[in-house]
Design a protein around this motif. Structure first.
Motif, PDB file in Angstrom:
ATOM      1  N   GLU A 154       2.315  74.570  10.439  1.00 54.46           N
ATOM      2  CA  GLU A 154       2.737  75.914  10.830  1.00 54.46           C
ATOM      3  C   GLU A 154       3.712  75.796  11.991  1.00 54.46           C
ATOM      4  OE1 GLU A 154       0.160  79.173  12.981  1.00 54.46           O
ATOM      5  OE2 GLU A 154      -0.446  78.961  10.879  1.00 54.46           O
ATOM      6  N   LEU A 155       4.768  76.584  11.974  1.00 49.79           N
ATOM      7  CA  LEU A 155       5.735  76.591  13.057  1.00 49.79           C
ATOM      8  C   LEU A 155       5.309  77.605  14.102  1.00 49.79           C
ATOM      9  CD1 LEU A 155       7.285  75.034  10.891  1.00 49.79           C
ATOM     10  CD2 LEU A 155       9.330  76.268  11.569  1.00 49.79           C
ATOM     11  N   ARG A 156       5.246  77.154  15.330  1.00 50.08           N
ATOM     12  CA  ARG A 156       4.955  78.019  16.467  1.00 50.08           C
ATOM     13  C   ARG A 156       6.218  78.139  17.320  1.00 50.08           C
ATOM     14  NH1 ARG A 156      -0.943  77.805  17.144  1.00 50.08           N
ATOM     15  NH2 ARG A 156      -1.653  78.024  14.991  1.00 50.08           N
ATOM     16  N   ALA A 157       6.183  78.940  18.362  1.00 48.84           N
ATOM     17  CA  ALA A 157       7.379  79.158  19.189  1.00 48.84           C
ATOM     18  C   ALA A 157       7.894  77.855  19.812  1.00 48.84           C
ATOM     19  CB  ALA A 157       7.082  80.176  20.286  1.00 48.84           C
ATOM     20  N   ASP A 158       6.998  77.046  20.366  1.00 53.19           N
ATOM     21  CA  ASP A 158       7.422  75.853  21.100  1.00 53.19           C
ATOM     22  C   ASP A 158       7.141  74.533  20.388  1.00 53.19           C
ATOM     23  OD1 ASP A 158       8.325  77.402  23.246  1.00 53.19           O
ATOM     24  OD2 ASP A 158       6.325  77.425  24.153  1.00 53.19           O
ATOM     25  N   TYR A 159       6.381  74.576  19.304  1.00 57.33           N
ATOM     26  CA  TYR A 159       5.991  73.336  18.632  1.00 57.33           C
ATOM     27  C   TYR A 159       5.554  73.617  17.194  1.00 57.33           C
ATOM     28  CZ  TYR A 159       1.363  75.068  19.959  1.00 57.33           C
ATOM     29  OH  TYR A 159       0.246  75.854  20.135  1.00 57.33           O
ATOM     30  N   ILE A 160       5.368  72.523  16.468  1.00 57.84           N
ATOM     31  CA  ILE A 160       4.835  72.571  15.108  1.00 57.84           C
ATOM     32  C   ILE A 160       3.380  72.136  15.210  1.00 57.84           C
ATOM     33  CG2 ILE A 160       5.012  71.581  12.789  1.00 57.84           C
ATOM     34  CD1 ILE A 160       7.983  70.764  13.856  1.00 57.84           C
ATOM     35  N   ILE A 161       2.502  72.839  14.557  1.00 56.79           N
ATOM     36  CA  ILE A 161       1.102  72.412  14.539  1.00 56.79           C
ATOM     37  C   ILE A 161       0.777  71.962  13.112  1.00 56.79           C
ATOM     38  CG2 ILE A 161       0.171  74.729  14.132  1.00 56.79           C
ATOM     39  CD1 ILE A 161      -2.167  73.868  16.050  1.00 56.79           C
ATOM     40  N   ASP A 175      11.570  68.299  19.140  1.00 56.95           N
ATOM     41  CA  ASP A 175      12.330  67.066  19.354  1.00 56.95           C
ATOM     42  C   ASP A 175      11.709  65.885  18.608  1.00 56.95           C
ATOM     43  OD1 ASP A 175      10.018  66.680  20.834  1.00 56.95           O
ATOM     44  OD2 ASP A 175      11.046  66.266  22.726  1.00 56.95           O
ATOM     45  N   GLY A 176      10.596  66.122  17.884  1.00 55.40           N
ATOM     46  CA  GLY A 176       9.950  65.078  17.103  1.00 55.40           C
ATOM     47  C   GLY A 176       8.939  64.249  17.860  1.00 55.40           C
ATOM     48  N   LYS A 177       8.631  64.657  19.078  1.00 55.36           N
ATOM     49  CA  LYS A 177       7.666  63.927  19.900  1.00 55.36           C
ATOM     50  C   LYS A 177       6.402  64.759  20.073  1.00 55.36           C
ATOM     51  CE  LYS A 177      11.230  61.431  22.246  1.00 55.36           C
ATOM     52  NZ  LYS A 177      12.399  61.697  22.980  1.00 55.36           N
ATOM     53  N   ASP A 178       5.321  64.092  20.482  1.00 52.89           N
ATOM     54  CA  ASP A 178       4.084  64.817  20.751  1.00 52.89           C
ATOM     55  C   ASP A 178       4.371  65.899  21.788  1.00 52.89           C
ATOM     56  OD1 ASP A 178       2.324  63.363  19.062  1.00 52.89           O
ATOM     57  OD2 ASP A 178       2.199  61.766  20.542  1.00 52.89           O
ATOM     58  N   TYR A 179       3.921  67.097  21.492  1.00 58.07           N
ATOM     59  CA  TYR A 179       4.125  68.221  22.406  1.00 58.07           C
ATOM     60  C   TYR A 179       3.006  68.225  23.424  1.00 58.07           C
ATOM     61  CZ  TYR A 179       4.714  72.967  24.140  1.00 58.07           C
ATOM     62  OH  TYR A 179       4.904  74.051  24.946  1.00 58.07           O
ATOM     63  N   VAL A 180       3.378  68.330  24.679  1.00 55.07           N
ATOM     64  CA  VAL A 180       2.410  68.411  25.767  1.00 55.07           C
ATOM     65  C   VAL A 180       2.545  69.787  26.389  1.00 55.07           C
ATOM     66  CG1 VAL A 180       1.654  67.419  27.960  1.00 55.07           C
ATOM     67  CG2 VAL A 180       2.612  65.933  26.180  1.00 55.07           C
ATOM     68  N   ASP A 181       1.433  70.546  26.411  1.00 48.23           N
ATOM     69  CA  ASP A 181       1.458  71.857  27.039  1.00 48.23           C
ATOM     70  C   ASP A 181       1.820  71.703  28.516  1.00 48.23           C
ATOM     71  OD1 ASP A 181       0.710  73.425  24.793  1.00 48.23           O
ATOM     72  OD2 ASP A 181      -1.356  72.764  25.044  1.00 48.23           O
ATOM     73  N   LYS A 182       2.742  72.528  28.950  1.00 48.96           N
ATOM     74  CA  LYS A 182       3.171  72.477  30.339  1.00 48.96           C
ATOM     75  C   LYS A 182       2.344  73.490  31.143  1.00 48.96           C
ATOM     76  CE  LYS A 182       7.780  71.086  29.016  1.00 48.96           C
ATOM     77  NZ  LYS A 182       7.517  70.793  27.646  1.00 48.96           N
ATOM     78  N   ILE A 183       1.698  73.010  32.193  1.00 49.61           N
ATOM     79  CA  ILE A 183       0.904  73.875  33.061  1.00 49.61           C
ATOM     80  C   ILE A 183       1.705  74.133  34.320  1.00 49.61           C
ATOM     81  CG2 ILE A 183      -1.240  74.099  34.374  1.00 49.61           C
ATOM     82  CD1 ILE A 183      -2.491  72.155  32.323  1.00 49.61           C
ATOM     83  N   ASN A 184       1.883  75.403  34.656  1.00 47.87           N
ATOM     84  CA  ASN A 184       2.660  75.756  35.862  1.00 47.87           C
ATOM     85  C   ASN A 184       1.815  75.723  37.099  1.00 47.87           C
ATOM     86  OD1 ASN A 184       4.921  76.099  34.297  1.00 47.87           O
ATOM     87  ND2 ASN A 184       4.508  78.270  33.940  1.00 47.87           N
TER      88      ASN A 184
END
Length: 184
Positions: A154-161, A175-184
């Motif tokens: 499934e396509l999400r806003a910031d990544y593919i799941i 970008d084809g790399k593991d997506y890491v959630d960014k914590i502010n």
């Protein structure tokens, strides 16, 4: 049946089709066939119910189904999964613009994403451009197929799941790399 603003597109199975055979149930303007094929589709472009062009397409690999997420329909192009390949045909002429092997076994789904396409394959999640060139491929620990009615891709806003056969969840950045959630 699928539709653009001007044309209807009919895609159906032709599992027994053989080039040049008198036993074929349908005739086509074009043949885009591979020697050993697991999936054979007939594609017709119609305008007001009249067939303008037709093509028969085949590919190796596993069987692909005909469903909304197995194709992307643009006004002048049909991009769709067939076995282990992605085909791009012009509309309405059905000229083969390009084809690409996007998975070793089966391409299940294709999604338009900005100016690219994301392909959910059995072995790979792939990103390809509008010219049919692979930008990147991502493989998991097992096949991208979920037997428990969970999310397969499934396509999400910031990544593919995506999830694999063992229900492992993957978040893949565009970008084809593991997506890491960014914590502010």
């Amino acid at each position: 049946m699928f539709a653009t603003k001007k044309y209807e597109i009919d895609i159906d199975y032709h599992p027994t089709y053989k080039s040049g055979s008198a036993d074929n149930l349908s005739k086509f303007n074009f043949e885009y066939l591979e020697k050993s094929a697991s999936t054979i589709f007939g594609v017709k472009v119609l305008e007001n119910g009249i067939c303008l062009k037709s093509a028969v397409i085949s590919s190796e690999g596993g069987e692909t189904g005909v469903h909304n997420s197995a194709l992307v329909l643009e006004e002048d192009k049909l991009i769709f999964c067939c076995g282990n390949k992605i085909f791009c045909l012009s509309i309405p002429d059905l000229n083969l613009l390009w084809k690409i092997q996007a998975d070793d076994f089966t391409c299940f789904q294709i999604f338009a994403h900005q100016d690219t396409y994301i392909v959910h394959g059995e072995i790979n999640i792939s990103k390809i451009n509008h010219d049919g060139i692979i930008i990147w491929q991502y493989s998991g620990q097992d096949i991208f197929m979920n037997m428990d009615d969970g999310i397969e891709c499934e396509l999400r806003a910031d990544y593919i799941i995506a999830s694999d056969f063992n229900n492992k969840i993957y978040k893949i950045g565009y970008d084809g790399k593991d997506y890491v959630d960014k914590i502010n």
